[in-house]
Design an enzyme around this catalytic site. Structure first.
Site, PDB file in Angstrom:
ATOM      1  CG  HIS A 255     -22.600   0.281 -22.798  1.00 23.57           C
ATOM      2  ND1 HIS A 255     -23.345   1.177 -22.067  1.00 23.57           N
ATOM      3  CD2 HIS A 255     -23.447  -0.743 -23.096  1.00 23.57           C
ATOM      4  CE1 HIS A 255     -24.585   0.716 -21.933  1.00 23.57           C
ATOM      5  NE2 HIS A 255     -24.671  -0.441 -22.553  1.00 23.57           N
ATOM      6  CD  GLU A 256     -22.595  -3.630 -25.530  1.00 28.80           C
ATOM      7  OE1 GLU A 256     -22.961  -4.605 -24.837  1.00 28.80           O
ATOM      8  OE2 GLU A 256     -23.369  -2.726 -25.889  1.00 28.80           O
ATOM      9  CG  HIS A 259     -23.960  -5.132 -20.789  1.00 26.29           C
ATOM     10  ND1 HIS A 259     -24.997  -5.075 -19.889  1.00 26.29           N
ATOM     11  CD2 HIS A 259     -24.200  -4.147 -21.690  1.00 26.29           C
ATOM     12  CE1 HIS A 259     -25.834  -4.105 -20.233  1.00 26.29           C
ATOM     13  NE2 HIS A 259     -25.362  -3.521 -21.320  1.00 26.29           N
ATOM     14  CD  GLU A 285     -28.051  -1.307 -20.210  1.00 26.81           C
ATOM     15  OE1 GLU A 285     -27.251  -0.351 -20.283  1.00 26.81           O
ATOM     16  OE2 GLU A 285     -28.120  -2.188 -21.078  1.00 26.81           O
TER      17      GLU A 285
END
Length: 489
Positions: A255-256, A259, A285
């Site tokens: 997830h990170e 980003h 997101e």
């Protein structure tokens, strides 16, 4: 030099100082000694005072008036600078510095309250934060909706009314899918066992590399609440570990990385300018969620992840097929960041509704825990057992990020649209992912979305990439197709 050149030279220094402020925040969450909290608050407040003064410098207004942009890049730069200049000018310097100081201190106070499950100890702190944010919202709204004014910090152009309509369309199909899956006789098994931290962090690093994270311009550290920080050539991420739940670490990392890949993928020509970062948190997101879910939780990619876990931890108790079900199984739980794809947005909608009430003044901070617990039980069917599972689980409100939560669901909606386009553009996607190869998918995202940074407004950025106006249907169709197959619906 022209007025535009003078303005951009000044802006580059402001952007650089903003990156320094961000690095202080990263340090605070990762390696700062606990005893430094009060001093760090003063440091951050002082730097925020400098940044505020620069953002409202009268010369900016003069340069904006005199600048004659040539081309869409220059026009976009001026659009962003003008927006920040006008918004910042509405907030007194005193208030900006006090918000920076208070939220820096409250972050540590939240962490201590969360560790002891003591919302009552944190409530006075949060009351102060909410009061300051309401004051800021009133300054920014200029007679309009205060919550919309805060939302605009994270998703320019969005309104609570429009998001409420979209979220209202999501809820019935999400609830129906959840209820059907949980009632199905087909129930995937959970992964069991204990997985040492060293092994989790090794696989975390492999995942980051697989998804294209550039370690020459970044690093992975541990934090209580995973996050990504920075832009351009210094983009750092964090993750966390739990011995009985390795997926927490792995998918927090992916997830990170989503980003971070967005920030690392922006055109280098935009570095240290308003265009040199992701255009909004909703679009941000969309990248973290498509990396994490549509790609990282796909049947093809989980087959590769299964092989990596077997390599590090030895034989698992599940084969590759059952492992895919374990990664995606619907389950009871309280924590948003650990939720399955189907129920995740229900966690977000709860927060969206409660924070709107807090900013409107219709919900007092003293009543927040009770309101949270009642809403959670109504939405999920079982009670919250302690504050760290409920009102204290997220860091966002302690640091004043009101208006941030809805961008998670908006990002999921955007990700659904992008994934529909991606599947058409990359016909060998499944074959690639089965080998742990994401370059075609992440390259498509970089070319069609990430490289633009802040060049276009948020919705236009997504629409240009996927070829149609963003809407909730692709996300819902994806979820129903995927989980219908897993649960035999």
């Amino acid at each position: 030099m022209s007025a535009y050149d003078d303005l951009m030279a000044f802006q580059r220094e402001t952007e650089a100082l903003g990156e320094v402020a961000g690095r202080l925040g990263w340090d605070q969450e990762t390696v700062m000694p606990l005893g430094a909290a009060e001093q760090r608050a003063d440091e951050i407040a002082a730097l925020e005072g400098v940044l505020h003064a620069r953002r409202v410098d009268p010369r900016i207004g003069e340069w904006l008036e005199a600048a004659k942009p040539e081309g869409e890049v220059a026009a976009a730069q001026l659009r962003h600078i003008r927006r920040v200049y006008e918004r910042t000018a509405r907030v007194p310097a005193r208030l900006a510095a006090e918000l920076a100081r208070v939220t820096s201190v409250s972050q540590g106070q939240w962490a201590r309250a969360r560790a002891t499950d003591d919302f009552a100890a944190f409530a006075p702190v949060l009351e102060n934060v909410v009061a300051l944010k309401r004051e800021e919202a009133d300054c920014l709204a200029a007679g309009g909706d205060p919550y919309d004014a805060l939302l605009d910090d994270f998703e320019p152009g969005a309104t609570a009314a429009n998001l409420s309509e979209m979220f209202g369309a999501l809820r019935p199909r999400l609830v129906a899918l959840r209820d059907a899956a949980l009632a199905s006789p087909v129930q995937p098994a959970a992964l069991e066992g204990e997985f040492p931290e060293t092994g989790q962090l090794e696989i975390s690093r492999r995942l980051a590399i697989a998804f294209g994270y550039d370690f020459t311009r970044g690093r992975i550290d541990k934090a209580v609440h995973p996050f990504s920080s920075g832009s351009g050539n210094d983009v750092r991420i964090t993750t966390r570990t739990a011995p009985l739940d390795p997926f927490n670490c792995f998918y927090s990392t992916v997830h990170e990385v989503g980003h971070a890949a967005y920030e690392q993928g922006v055109d280098p020509a935009y570095a240290l300018t308003p265009l040199g970062r992701g255009v909004s948190m909703g679009v941000h997101e969309s990248q973290s969620r498509i990396y994490e879910n549509q790609l990282g939780r796909s049947q093809a990619f989980t087959g590769w992840l299964h092989s990596q876990m077997s390599d590090v931890f030895g034989d698992l108790d599940l084969g590759a097929g059952a492992f895919y079900g374990a990664v995606n199984r619907l389950h009871r739980g309280f924590i948003r960041t650990e939720s399955d794809e189907v129920q995740y947005n229900l966690h977000v909608l709860l927060r969206f509704d409660l924070e709107r009430q807090l900013i409107a003044g219709s919900l007092a901070v003293g009543d927040l825990e009770e309101a949270w617990n009642a809403r959670f039980e109504a939405d999920f069917g079982y009670p919250v057992e302690r504050a760290s599972q409920g009102v204290l689980q997220d860091v966002h409100w302690s640091v004043g990020l009101f208006g941030y939560f809805p961008t998670y669901t908006l990002g999921n909606v955007y990700a659904g649209c992008l994934y529909r386009a991606l599947r058409e553009a990359v016909p060998d996607l499944e074959a690639d992912l089965s080998q742990g190869e994401t370059a075609a998918a992440t390259g498509w995202l970089r070319e069609h979305l990430q490289r633009h940074g802040g060049l276009y407004p948020p919705r236009e950025t997504v629409e240009r990439a996927c070829g149609f106006a963003p809407n909730e249907e692709p996300l819902l169709d994806y979820l129903e197709e995927k989980f219908g197959a897993i649960y035999g619906l």
